[in-house]
Design an enzyme around this catalytic site. Sequence first.
Site, mmCIF file in Angstrom:
data_model
loop_
_atom_site.group_PDB
_atom_site.id
_atom_site.type_symbol
_atom_site.label_atom_id
_atom_site.label_comp_id
_atom_site.label_asym_id
_atom_site.label_seq_id
_atom_site.Cartn_x
_atom_site.Cartn_y
_atom_site.Cartn_z
ATOM 1 N N ASP A 95 0.871 -1.181 0.000
ATOM 2 C CA ASP A 95 0.000 0.000 0.000
ATOM 3 C C ASP A 95 0.906 1.228 0.000
ATOM 4 O O ASP A 95 2.060 1.139 -0.392
ATOM 5 C CB ASP A 95 -0.944 -0.034 1.202
ATOM 6 N N ASP A 96 0.401 2.365 0.433
ATOM 7 C CA ASP A 96 1.200 3.587 0.421
ATOM 8 C C ASP A 96 2.429 3.441 1.313
ATOM 9 O O ASP A 96 2.347 2.926 2.434
ATOM 10 C CB ASP A 96 0.364 4.763 0.911
#
Length: 451
Positions: free
Chosen positions: A246-247
């Site tokens: 993810d980020d």
Amino acid sequence: MEMWTIQRRNQVLDTILLLGIVLVLININGVESRKYSASLIDFGGVGDGVTSNTKAFQAAIFNLSQYASDGGSLLFVPPGKWLTGSFNLTSHFTLHIHKDATLLASQDESEWAVIDPLPSYGRGRDADGGRYISLIFGTNLTDVVITGDNGTIDGQGVTWWNKFHKGELKYTRPYLIEIMYSNEVQISNLTLMNSPSWNVHPVYSSNVVVQGLTILAPVTSPNTDGINPDSCTNTRIEDCYIVSGDDCVAVKSGWDEYGIKFGMPTKQLVIRRLTCISPFSAVIALGSEMSGGIEDVRAEDITGINSESAVRIKTAVGRGNYVKDIYVRRMTMKTMKMVFWMAGNYGSHPDNDYDPNAIPVIQNINFRDVVAENVTMAARLEGIPGHPFSGICISNTTIGLTKKPKKIQWNCTEIAGVSSNVRPQPCNLLTDQGPDNACNFPEDSFTSAIV
């Protein structure tokens, strides 16, 4: 019995020697030394990778907490594999993990207490209601350090990922490290891997330093964000290498009406010398849970490799508040889906009680000195109809395209701003100011930049 005694004595002597070396190194590296120290084995810890050490960690920290007002304390985790469930930290305390030590997160759910959802979120991220407590947890602390000479914390997250994919979770997955309502927090010089969900989550805290971390997760693992400062003031993130599902860094401040009511922004944030690999997410994301506000973020010397986007602003109607005064410079990107991405229609809501009139304000967003190669699309900038994102500035930016780029390189709607010396040519909504008009980047320092 005599042989056991000799072995045990030698083990203790070796640990004392290591502990002494650690204390010397801590002084050399500038971390404030503690008056009292102990090893996990002093409290019955067994580093065989099989024996649970949850009670050993809990007993050790409980014992050392008595020194919080008398010079503080340090708990040393020696070489070995230390299986453990969740444990809570104390103030004026250092947890030091030896380079040959690995904390293994327990797979036994009974060793993970269920705690209330964050008040600025109103519910868990994976499920309604509560959430599993993080592996290393602390609340209402002052002066806490989690560090090591690149020791390892392994969340053994695959079991949690499988439950998430199968819809079998009753509560939100635990994070590796979460520190709440605290001041003077340092998390440094560690390898974190295979977190069940987010890796590092400072929330409702101030004067936070996250430094020298290596964070590793399979790029297809769900929601394994690297570092998520959330409703924090004066935070510095630097010299980190992150591979994430993810980020790599996600800046947050609460979710819809709950974040608006709680009203605690993330502000005065420095991100520098970050390297990120995240094929399906952003190098740096702002939002989407940004309902307490995000302001005064300064990111520089950022490297992104094989990632979906460089910097992404994520928000939606109902989020309210603002993302403003964002400054980014000296980004180097290689193999990206896109460089700049802003979305005004992103994400879900915690419930149906969000305010449709809570329109987020996105303004004064600055990017300069950007070089990218092998990019599919330069930018996708989409504001909210009737409420354009304003004050966007992009300057001194060169984006090299992949062999099969998108036909439209700049997709811009409901935005307003300027550009200078940008290739390929930006959309008309980013008015060309000529070749020598660099976007702003403040040169003054606030507290987190000089700690």
